[in-house]
Design an enzyme around this catalytic site. Sequence first.
Site, PDB file in Angstrom:
ATOM      1  N   GLU A  80     -35.329 153.280  14.890  1.00  0.00           N
ATOM      2  CA  GLU A  80     -34.717 153.047  13.580  1.00  0.00           C
ATOM      3  C   GLU A  80     -35.319 154.006  12.547  1.00  0.00           C
ATOM      4  OE1 GLU A  80     -35.732 149.197  11.945  1.00  0.00           O
ATOM      5  OE2 GLU A  80     -33.877 149.157  10.807  1.00  0.00           O
ATOM      6  N   GLU A 123     -29.886 141.922   8.727  1.00  0.00           N
ATOM      7  CA  GLU A 123     -31.338 141.878   8.551  1.00  0.00           C
ATOM      8  C   GLU A 123     -31.603 141.977   7.050  1.00  0.00           C
ATOM      9  OE1 GLU A 123     -35.121 144.175  10.452  1.00  0.00           O
ATOM     10  OE2 GLU A 123     -33.876 145.290   9.046  1.00  0.00           O
TER      11      GLU A 123
HETATM   12  C1  LER Z   1     -36.896 146.672  10.678  1.00  0.00           C
HETATM   13  O1  LER Z   1     -35.647 146.605  11.314  1.00  0.00           O
HETATM   14  C2  LER Z   1     -36.812 147.377   9.386  1.00  0.00           C
HETATM   15  O2  LER Z   1     -35.736 147.637   8.897  1.00  0.00           O
HETATM   16  C3  LER Z   1     -38.037 147.808   8.696  1.00  0.00           C
HETATM   17  O3  LER Z   1     -37.890 147.773   7.300  1.00  0.00           O
HETATM   18  C4  LER Z   1     -39.288 147.139   9.143  1.00  0.00           C
HETATM   19  O4  LER Z   1     -40.349 147.502   8.345  1.00  0.00           O
HETATM   20 MN    MN Z   2     -33.837 147.276  10.033  1.00  0.00          MN
END
Ligand code: LER
Ligand code: MN
Length: 286
Positions: free
Chosen positions: A156, A250
């Site tokens: 990510e 999220e």
């Molecule tokens: C986790 O998916 C994320 O987006 C981050 O900000 C974790 O620190």
């Molecule tokens: Mn994330």
Amino acid sequence: MKLSIVLSTQPAQFQAVTFKGDLETNLAHIAGLGYDGVELAIRDPRLVELDELERLIRRHNLVVPAVGTGQAWGEEGLSFTDPDPAIRRAAIERIKSHVPVAARFKAERPAVIIIGLVRGIVKPGVDHTQAMDWLIKALRECSFAAEPFGIRLALEPINRYETTLINNASQGLELIERVGADNFGLLLDTFHMNIEEPSLEDSIRRASDRIFHFHVADSNRWHPGAGHLDFGSILTALFATGYAGFVSGEFMPMPDAVTGAQKAIEHLRAVLSSPSQKEGLGIRVV
Ligand code: LER
Ligand code: MN
């Protein structure tokens, strides 16, 4: 559109985990609101009663599209780029220990193990090139370990205020070239993209079939609809790449987890059913 939302299987400091606390109650809420899946945030698989977790998830007819691993960094400080080789080794072994967990929940698509902050930050005394070398070696080892199980790894890109290692999709795509594993790709998160990408839609188009998973939060990291991101345009660009995975919420549990999760699902469905978005997706509006 298949929707999931993040749920932590144990207490966590990370604020953008929408659901923490009693598993059974949370799974019932998530399924009841109409989500198709649940993204599990697991610090260490050894801490989780996996048979019981699987039983509860199946009872609610939920799918697990992805397993998040960031708490190994957030709670324990494990990372692929720590100057201490024992910590780097522990981080690699921890990620490999998620492979059987992800394999257990594999549905019609390969489940994804998320590489977020477990990649680490560049610590004082470590140069960026060295950190990238450690990162690439760790990602190769973990991707190769996951491959026989049909599991994919997704790194990510995370905004500059959390790490200096891979902040945007372009850097992520270069990293994919250097890692050289077919089961290694990207997780794009609209919260980070809003900070780092010149255009969310162009970056989505460029990352295309290397997008293995997708996080949604609005510009303020509340639920989609609470900030200024144009989710109709973002999701139209995502689905135009042929993306068939989950869109996973999220975001902060604001004003509370259930209300946020409900508003997210309402907003995302509404923007995709508006006439202008239907036209963008090639759906004829009558
Ligand atoms: C986790 O998916 C994320 O987006 C981050 O900000 C974790 O620190
Ligand atoms: Mn994330």
